[in-house]
Motif scaffolding. Sequence first.
Motif, PDB file in Angstrom:
ATOM      1  N   TRP A  16      79.525  80.252  38.505  1.00 47.30           N
ATOM      2  CA  TRP A  16      79.344  81.316  37.500  1.00 47.30           C
ATOM      3  C   TRP A  16      79.112  82.693  38.366  1.00 47.30           C
ATOM      4  O   TRP A  16      79.814  83.915  38.048  1.00 47.30           O
ATOM      5  N   GLY A  17      78.185  82.768  39.489  1.00 48.30           N
ATOM      6  CA  GLY A  17      77.953  84.026  39.990  1.00 48.30           C
ATOM      7  C   GLY A  17      78.827  84.571  40.848  1.00 48.30           C
ATOM      8  O   GLY A  17      79.261  85.917  40.684  1.00 48.30           O
ATOM      9  N   LEU A  41      82.040  84.177  39.963  1.00 49.98           N
ATOM     10  CA  LEU A  41      82.900  84.608  38.907  1.00 49.98           C
ATOM     11  C   LEU A  41      82.577  85.882  38.191  1.00 49.98           C
ATOM     12  O   LEU A  41      83.273  86.809  38.006  1.00 49.98           O
ATOM     13  N   ILE A  42      81.367  86.008  38.071  1.00 55.15           N
ATOM     14  CA  ILE A  42      80.919  87.330  37.651  1.00 55.15           C
ATOM     15  C   ILE A  42      80.893  88.325  38.606  1.00 55.15           C
ATOM     16  O   ILE A  42      81.296  89.757  38.367  1.00 55.15           O
ATOM     17  N   LEU A  43      80.619  88.177  39.910  1.00 54.05           N
ATOM     18  CA  LEU A  43      80.983  89.142  40.909  1.00 54.05           C
ATOM     19  C   LEU A  43      82.488  89.724  40.914  1.00 54.05           C
ATOM     20  O   LEU A  43      82.523  90.724  40.830  1.00 54.05           O
ATOM     21  N   MET A  53      84.437  89.681  38.397  1.00 45.48           N
ATOM     22  CA  MET A  53      84.694  90.297  37.194  1.00 45.48           C
ATOM     23  C   MET A  53      84.036  92.028  37.529  1.00 45.48           C
ATOM     24  O   MET A  53      84.922  92.793  37.032  1.00 45.48           O
ATOM     25  N   ILE A  54      82.938  91.853  37.955  1.00 42.61           N
ATOM     26  CA  ILE A  54      82.389  93.212  38.486  1.00 42.61           C
ATOM     27  C   ILE A  54      83.513  94.151  39.263  1.00 42.61           C
ATOM     28  O   ILE A  54      83.790  95.121  38.889  1.00 42.61           O
ATOM     29  N   TYR A  87      86.433  94.872  37.155  1.00 35.85           N
ATOM     30  CA  TYR A  87      86.508  96.007  36.251  1.00 35.85           C
ATOM     31  C   TYR A  87      85.861  97.331  36.561  1.00 35.85           C
ATOM     32  O   TYR A  87      85.761  98.233  35.856  1.00 35.85           O
ATOM     33  N   VAL A 134      88.354  87.750  40.890  1.00 32.34           N
ATOM     34  CA  VAL A 134      88.499  86.766  39.624  1.00 32.34           C
ATOM     35  C   VAL A 134      89.654  85.941  39.994  1.00 32.34           C
ATOM     36  O   VAL A 134      89.724  84.824  39.442  1.00 32.34           O
ATOM     37  N   HIS A 137      85.576  78.429  39.700  1.00 34.02           N
ATOM     38  CA  HIS A 137      84.690  77.993  38.368  1.00 34.02           C
ATOM     39  C   HIS A 137      85.036  77.054  37.481  1.00 34.02           C
ATOM     40  O   HIS A 137      84.586  76.191  37.014  1.00 34.02           O
ATOM     41  N   PRO A 167      76.134  81.274  31.370  1.00 32.34           N
ATOM     42  CA  PRO A 167      76.026  81.734  33.072  1.00 32.34           C
ATOM     43  C   PRO A 167      74.513  81.370  33.400  1.00 32.34           C
ATOM     44  O   PRO A 167      73.611  81.753  32.757  1.00 32.34           O
TER      45      PRO A 167
END
Length: 147
Positions: A18-19, A21-23, A25-26, A29, A37, A44, A79
């Motif tokens: 999750w971490g 994937l979030i990184l 995404m950051i 974007y 991603v 993930h 998350p």
Amino acid sequence: MTPLKIYRTSAIIEAVTWGLLILGMILKYTGVTDAGVSAAGPVHGLAFLAFVVVTVLVWVNNRWSVGEGLLGLFSAVVPFATVPFEKAVARRGGLDGPWRTDVAPGAPAQDRMLAVLVGRPYASAGVLAVVVLAVFGTLLVVGPPFG
């Protein structure tokens, strides 16, 4: 590997991915790169599917209530929620004990199926891995969720 150990391991892996994937995404974007991603999304997704399989196995083995089992599945959607959920269940004793490999005659079908699965761990792990990878491959062909 005990239910506690496999569940804890899969919960941690799911949270770490999750971490990632979030990184990713950051980075995407903020205009840095889409590569995060592209790399972390499939990793993930695979960890998520594996966590779901492990949750169902432990749910049946340790005789969780329907509510607790569904909450375990839902924890993978939020998350980082798999680790606190695992810790809470472990604290209550919901991950105690070994895998149930022997069942009494006339036991429910899910108990008999579980006994077959955990009684042959390597064969079962292989079959479950093939199933998870088949679902994963299908989802890759279908495309990412939400566009």
